[in-house]
Design a protein around this motif. Sequence first.
Motif, PDB file in Angstrom:
ATOM      1  N   TYR A  72       0.839  -1.198   0.000  1.00 17.06           N
ATOM      2  CA  TYR A  72       0.000   0.000   0.000  1.00 17.06           C
ATOM      3  C   TYR A  72       0.881   1.258   0.000  1.00 17.06           C
ATOM      4  CZ  TYR A  72      -3.315   3.556   1.441  1.00 17.06           C
ATOM      5  OH  TYR A  72      -4.072   4.696   1.501  1.00 17.06           O
ATOM      6  N   ARG A  73       1.900   1.265   0.826  1.00 18.85           N
ATOM      7  CA  ARG A  73       2.795   2.413   0.942  1.00 18.85           C
ATOM      8  C   ARG A  73       3.479   2.710  -0.388  1.00 18.85           C
ATOM      9  NH1 ARG A  73       7.587   4.479   2.051  1.00 18.85           N
ATOM     10  NH2 ARG A  73       7.796   5.978   3.726  1.00 18.85           N
ATOM     11  N   LYS A  74       3.913   1.661  -1.074  1.00 11.62           N
ATOM     12  CA  LYS A  74       4.561   1.837  -2.373  1.00 11.62           C
ATOM     13  C   LYS A  74       3.593   2.451  -3.380  1.00 11.62           C
ATOM     14  CE  LYS A  74       7.101  -0.605  -5.941  1.00 11.62           C
ATOM     15  NZ  LYS A  74       7.600  -1.884  -6.431  1.00 11.62           N
ATOM     16  N   LEU A  75       2.345   2.063  -3.315  1.00 11.02           N
ATOM     17  CA  LEU A  75       1.312   2.548  -4.228  1.00 11.02           C
ATOM     18  C   LEU A  75       0.920   3.994  -3.955  1.00 11.02           C
ATOM     19  CD1 LEU A  75      -0.749   1.642  -6.479  1.00 11.02           C
ATOM     20  CD2 LEU A  75      -2.302   1.137  -4.594  1.00 11.02           C
ATOM     21  N   LYS A  76       0.914   4.392  -2.681  1.00  9.55           N
ATOM     22  CA  LYS A  76       0.368   5.699  -2.298  1.00  9.55           C
ATOM     23  C   LYS A  76       1.395   6.738  -1.848  1.00  9.55           C
ATOM     24  CE  LYS A  76      -3.974   4.641  -2.877  1.00  9.55           C
ATOM     25  NZ  LYS A  76      -4.863   5.364  -3.770  1.00  9.55           N
ATOM     26  N   ASN A  77       2.635   6.363  -1.663  1.00 12.31           N
ATOM     27  CA  ASN A  77       3.643   7.306  -1.194  1.00 12.31           C
ATOM     28  C   ASN A  77       4.221   8.077  -2.380  1.00 12.31           C
ATOM     29  OD1 ASN A  77       5.239   8.658   0.659  1.00 12.31           O
ATOM     30  ND2 ASN A  77       6.885   7.146   0.540  1.00 12.31           N
ATOM     31  N   LEU A  78       3.381   8.949  -2.952  1.00 10.91           N
ATOM     32  CA  LEU A  78       3.711   9.665  -4.174  1.00 10.91           C
ATOM     33  C   LEU A  78       3.478  11.164  -4.003  1.00 10.91           C
ATOM     34  CD1 LEU A  78       1.673   7.371  -6.587  1.00 10.91           C
ATOM     35  CD2 LEU A  78       4.128   7.245  -6.161  1.00 10.91           C
ATOM     36  N   ALA A  79       4.164  11.932  -4.835  1.00  7.24           N
ATOM     37  CA  ALA A  79       3.926  13.375  -4.905  1.00  7.24           C
ATOM     38  C   ALA A  79       3.715  13.742  -6.370  1.00  7.24           C
ATOM     39  CB  ALA A  79       5.109  14.147  -4.338  1.00  7.24           C
ATOM     40  N   LEU A  80       2.849  14.703  -6.610  1.00  9.86           N
ATOM     41  CA  LEU A  80       2.570  15.177  -7.957  1.00  9.86           C
ATOM     42  C   LEU A  80       3.586  16.243  -8.342  1.00  9.86           C
ATOM     43  CD1 LEU A  80       0.656  15.168 -10.429  1.00  9.86           C
ATOM     44  CD2 LEU A  80      -0.667  16.943  -9.267  1.00  9.86           C
ATOM     45  N   TRP A  81       4.141  16.103  -9.550  1.00  9.59           N
ATOM     46  CA  TRP A  81       5.099  17.056 -10.092  1.00  9.59           C
ATOM     47  C   TRP A  81       4.582  17.507 -11.452  1.00  9.59           C
ATOM     48  CZ3 TRP A  81      10.010  18.257  -7.903  1.00  9.59           C
ATOM     49  CH2 TRP A  81      10.305  17.568  -6.722  1.00  9.59           C
ATOM     50  N   GLU A  82       5.008  18.700 -11.890  1.00  8.23           N
ATOM     51  CA  GLU A  82       4.639  19.156 -13.224  1.00  8.23           C
ATOM     52  C   GLU A  82       5.839  19.812 -13.892  1.00  8.23           C
ATOM     53  OE1 GLU A  82       1.325  21.844 -12.859  1.00  8.23           O
ATOM     54  OE2 GLU A  82       2.603  23.530 -12.338  1.00  8.23           O
ATOM     55  N   SER A  83       5.777  19.828 -15.228  1.00  9.26           N
ATOM     56  CA  SER A  83       6.859  20.438 -16.002  1.00  9.26           C
ATOM     57  C   SER A  83       6.865  21.952 -15.770  1.00  9.26           C
ATOM     58  CB  SER A  83       6.698  20.112 -17.489  1.00  9.26           C
ATOM     59  OG  SER A  83       5.458  20.586 -17.967  1.00  9.26           O
ATOM     60  N   ALA A  84       7.972  22.569 -16.094  1.00 12.14           N
ATOM     61  CA  ALA A  84       8.120  24.013 -15.870  1.00 12.14           C
ATOM     62  C   ALA A  84       7.036  24.815 -16.586  1.00 12.14           C
ATOM     63  CB  ALA A  84       9.505  24.464 -16.323  1.00 12.14           C
ATOM     64  N   ASP A  85       6.590  24.344 -17.748  1.00 10.50           N
ATOM     65  CA  ASP A  85       5.547  25.057 -18.490  1.00 10.50           C
ATOM     66  C   ASP A  85       4.142  24.619 -18.087  1.00 10.50           C
ATOM     67  OD1 ASP A  85       5.355  22.539 -19.626  1.00 10.50           O
ATOM     68  OD2 ASP A  85       6.023  23.181 -21.617  1.00 10.50           O
ATOM     69  N   GLY A  86       4.033  23.647 -17.178  1.00 11.23           N
ATOM     70  CA  GLY A  86       2.746  23.186 -16.686  1.00 11.23           C
ATOM     71  C   GLY A  86       1.992  22.266 -17.621  1.00 11.23           C
ATOM     72  N   LYS A  87       2.601  21.864 -18.722  1.00  8.53           N
ATOM     73  CA  LYS A  87       1.902  21.022 -19.697  1.00  8.53           C
ATOM     74  C   LYS A  87       1.885  19.547 -19.304  1.00  8.53           C
ATOM     75  CE  LYS A  87       2.615  24.086 -23.590  1.00  8.53           C
ATOM     76  NZ  LYS A  87       3.169  24.248 -24.929  1.00  8.53           N
ATOM     77  N   PHE A  88       2.960  19.063 -18.733  1.00  8.65           N
ATOM     78  CA  PHE A  88       3.070  17.651 -18.352  1.00  8.65           C
ATOM     79  C   PHE A  88       2.971  17.529 -16.836  1.00  8.65           C
ATOM     80  CE2 PHE A  88       5.033  17.599 -22.485  1.00  8.65           C
ATOM     81  CZ  PHE A  88       4.786  16.333 -22.993  1.00  8.65           C
ATOM     82  N   ASP A  89       2.371  16.436 -16.364  1.00 11.86           N
ATOM     83  CA  ASP A  89       2.380  16.159 -14.927  1.00 11.86           C
ATOM     84  C   ASP A  89       2.490  14.662 -14.708  1.00 11.86           C
ATOM     85  OD1 ASP A  89      -0.198  15.013 -15.176  1.00 11.86           O
ATOM     86  OD2 ASP A  89      -1.185  16.851 -14.609  1.00 11.86           O
ATOM     87  N   GLY A  90       2.934  14.322 -13.503  1.00  4.18           N
ATOM     88  CA  GLY A  90       3.078  12.917 -13.162  1.00  4.18           C
ATOM     89  C   GLY A  90       3.425  12.755 -11.698  1.00  4.18           C
ATOM     90  N   TYR A  91       3.239  11.531 -11.228  1.00  4.39           N
ATOM     91  CA  TYR A  91       3.537  11.202  -9.835  1.00  4.39           C
ATOM     92  C   TYR A  91       4.890  10.517  -9.744  1.00  4.39           C
ATOM     93  CZ  TYR A  91      -1.240  12.364  -8.620  1.00  4.39           C
ATOM     94  OH  TYR A  91      -2.409  13.046  -8.409  1.00  4.39           O
ATOM     95  N   VAL A  92       5.643  10.897  -8.720  1.00  5.32           N
ATOM     96  CA  VAL A  92       6.960  10.305  -8.477  1.00  5.32           C
ATOM     97  C   VAL A  92       6.974   9.785  -7.048  1.00  5.32           C
ATOM     98  CG1 VAL A  92       9.450  10.713  -8.399  1.00  5.32           C
ATOM     99  CG2 VAL A  92       8.037  11.922 -10.084  1.00  5.32           C
TER     100      VAL A  92
END
Length: 159
Positions: A72-92
Amino acid sequence: MMHRFTLCGALGALLSLSVAATELSCPDLATLTQVNGCPSEEELQYTYTGYCSDNAMAYANKTDPCIRYADYRKLKNLALWESADGKFDGYVSCDLPERQWQGFKPTGIKLAAPAGKVARLICSYPQGINFTYRTRETCTIADAQACAKDAAACRASCN
């Protein structure tokens, strides 16, 4: 009459700008901005208890990550990041040190089948990191064969 032609010319120029294709490449991970913070251990334990004790999830057979807290921790221990221009986003994963993954180069780029009217351009990186551009536009990858060899040099256009 001259005003009418001037107005038509201005409208034509605006329309041509809106039809211009947007050129995209995978974001440089070193330039990302963190959107939300990582959850604390207390938050993860609290949500684990709530999520895994939900009878509806159990009846729907959606409790695989509940077998072990580590899953569960591996699945949920994430933070949202976005590209400098705000076009791309993803969880790391918050377990990956920033200095390690910020140097990653793209390993692939693909167009996902539209979900409804939204097309997704997905850039893949090592460690299962993906950054996605979502749009209602039609996108194409410039040279799919070249992209397979060097995803970092790959370009897509959307219009």
